[in-house]
Design an enzyme around this catalytic site. Sequence first.
Site, PDB file in Angstrom:
ATOM      1  N   GLN A 108       0.834  -1.191   0.000  1.00 41.17           N
ATOM      2  CA  GLN A 108       0.000   0.000   0.000  1.00 41.17           C
ATOM      3  C   GLN A 108       0.877   1.253   0.000  1.00 41.17           C
ATOM      4  O   GLN A 108       0.398   2.351  -0.167  1.00 41.17           O
ATOM      5  CB  GLN A 108      -0.902  -0.006   1.239  1.00 41.17           C
ATOM      6  CG  GLN A 108      -1.851  -1.175   1.299  1.00 41.17           C
ATOM      7  CD  GLN A 108      -2.505  -1.310   2.666  1.00 41.17           C
ATOM      8  OE1 GLN A 108      -3.492  -0.638   2.957  1.00 41.17           O
ATOM      9  NE2 GLN A 108      -1.909  -2.121   3.521  1.00 41.17           N
ATOM     10  N   VAL A 110       3.575   4.077  -0.988  1.00 37.47           N
ATOM     11  CA  VAL A 110       3.934   4.822  -2.204  1.00 37.47           C
ATOM     12  C   VAL A 110       5.360   5.363  -2.090  1.00 37.47           C
ATOM     13  O   VAL A 110       5.773   6.170  -2.908  1.00 37.47           O
ATOM     14  CB  VAL A 110       2.933   5.987  -2.409  1.00 37.47           C
ATOM     15  CG1 VAL A 110       1.531   5.454  -2.660  1.00 37.47           C
ATOM     16  CG2 VAL A 110       2.953   6.973  -1.249  1.00 37.47           C
ATOM     17  N   HIS A 126      -1.363   1.534  -4.350  1.00 37.18           N
ATOM     18  CA  HIS A 126      -1.725   2.959  -4.219  1.00 37.18           C
ATOM     19  C   HIS A 126      -0.820   3.861  -5.039  1.00 37.18           C
ATOM     20  O   HIS A 126      -0.746   5.071  -4.810  1.00 37.18           O
ATOM     21  CB  HIS A 126      -1.700   3.361  -2.732  1.00 37.18           C
ATOM     22  CG  HIS A 126      -2.713   2.626  -1.916  1.00 37.18           C
ATOM     23  ND1 HIS A 126      -2.655   2.544  -0.548  1.00 37.18           N
ATOM     24  CD2 HIS A 126      -3.815   1.925  -2.286  1.00 37.18           C
ATOM     25  CE1 HIS A 126      -3.679   1.823  -0.108  1.00 37.18           C
ATOM     26  NE2 HIS A 126      -4.390   1.432  -1.134  1.00 37.18           N
ATOM     27  N   CYS A 134      -0.250  12.477 -16.132  1.00 34.06           N
ATOM     28  CA  CYS A 134      -0.929  13.611 -16.769  1.00 34.06           C
ATOM     29  C   CYS A 134      -2.406  13.605 -16.407  1.00 34.06           C
ATOM     30  O   CYS A 134      -3.056  12.546 -16.441  1.00 34.06           O
ATOM     31  CB  CYS A 134      -0.773  13.545 -18.283  1.00 34.06           C
ATOM     32  SG  CYS A 134      -1.684  14.846 -19.127  1.00 34.06           S
ATOM     33  N   CYS A 153       2.992  17.667 -18.909  1.00 33.95           N
ATOM     34  CA  CYS A 153       3.007  16.418 -19.670  1.00 33.95           C
ATOM     35  C   CYS A 153       3.802  16.598 -20.962  1.00 33.95           C
ATOM     36  O   CYS A 153       3.545  17.533 -21.723  1.00 33.95           O
ATOM     37  CB  CYS A 153       1.578  15.996 -20.003  1.00 33.95           C
ATOM     38  SG  CYS A 153       1.494  14.555 -21.068  1.00 33.95           S
ATOM     39  N   CYS A 156       1.092  15.716 -24.044  1.00 31.61           N
ATOM     40  CA  CYS A 156       0.000  16.610 -24.472  1.00 31.61           C
ATOM     41  C   CYS A 156       0.109  18.012 -23.873  1.00 31.61           C
ATOM     42  O   CYS A 156      -0.703  18.876 -24.196  1.00 31.61           O
ATOM     43  CB  CYS A 156      -1.347  15.987 -24.077  1.00 31.61           C
ATOM     44  SG  CYS A 156      -1.689  16.116 -22.318  1.00 31.61           S
ATOM     45  N   GLY A 193       2.655  -4.581   9.006  1.00 26.45           N
ATOM     46  CA  GLY A 193       2.638  -3.139   9.206  1.00 26.45           C
ATOM     47  C   GLY A 193       1.493  -2.404   8.550  1.00 26.45           C
ATOM     48  O   GLY A 193       1.665  -1.315   8.011  1.00 26.45           O
ATOM     49  N   THR A 194       0.307  -2.997   8.594  1.00 28.54           N
ATOM     50  CA  THR A 194      -0.866  -2.279   8.109  1.00 28.54           C
ATOM     51  C   THR A 194      -1.962  -2.292   9.178  1.00 28.54           C
ATOM     52  O   THR A 194      -2.126  -3.297   9.888  1.00 28.54           O
ATOM     53  CB  THR A 194      -1.417  -2.862   6.796  1.00 28.54           C
ATOM     54  OG1 THR A 194      -2.549  -2.100   6.377  1.00 28.54           O
ATOM     55  CG2 THR A 194      -1.791  -4.328   6.915  1.00 28.54           C
TER      56      THR A 194
END
Length: 245
Positions: A108, A110, A126, A134, A153, A156, A193-194
Amino acid sequence: MQTQLATQVTPELRERFSTAKKVLVLTGAGVSAESGVPTFRGGGTSAVWKGMPFDVISSAQMVERDLPAVWEWFDYRRGVLNQVEPNPAHYVIASWQDRFPEFTLVTQNVDGLHRRAGSRNPIELHGSMWHARCIDCHARFEIPRIGLRPNDCMSCGDRLRPDVVLFGETLPPGAFELAFEVATQCDFCLVVGTSGLVYPAAGLPEIAKQAGAYLCEVNPERTPLSDLCDVLLTGKAGELLPRLN
Ligand code: APR
């Protein structure tokens, strides 16, 4: 079934782990706590940014209302991550990827610390703070550890946002489906660890249990998942996981 409480890895548990064929490891913020990364809830310090609770600054609404403020928060967090190192829990999990016939790490987190410790294919449910996406065409761009992050981006020209699942958002397509598939197949599920409060990630141990897997949780505190588990190892991941070897 009564959950066995233990503060040390028993020879039986070590034996059970070493003979597993299909291992699923699910991690949360607690696995990075010993690296000095604040958790969101539970035993570690909880994150607040400029008076805003983390679930406000890290929300889809905030991206719409004030994207520069969101980037400031994520730039700060990446700055913190550049000062810390993976800990023994990250390294031992990475070492297991070549030890078992089938091994899957679902996180989970990041923070990217599993990858820095050598985990090649973690399923990052996650997203990752080391990618930008973008807002319009959804192209993804890596954010270097050293140097400037891309602002717009390159496909675009629209604005980029952190490629992280924010509060009020659903998971990116494919990530959970893959994790779900693995949970239905595994014979050993390690939950590390959650707090087990955020779904759908917190549903994976139950899926594994229903599929007949043996469940072991590692956490200094009981969680809503503890009653599902065969064993709850009460302690720190960085100290206990290496003892499973
Ligand atoms: N070793 C193992 N577990 C630990 C340690 C440690 N050294 N230190 C703390 N913990 C445990 C805490 O007791 C708590 O149960 O880690 C857990 C951390 O819980 P949370 O902060 O809720 O983190 P997590 O479960 O990963 O949160 C899930 O919520 O905020 C969102 O998207 C964010 O991915 C995150 C999700």
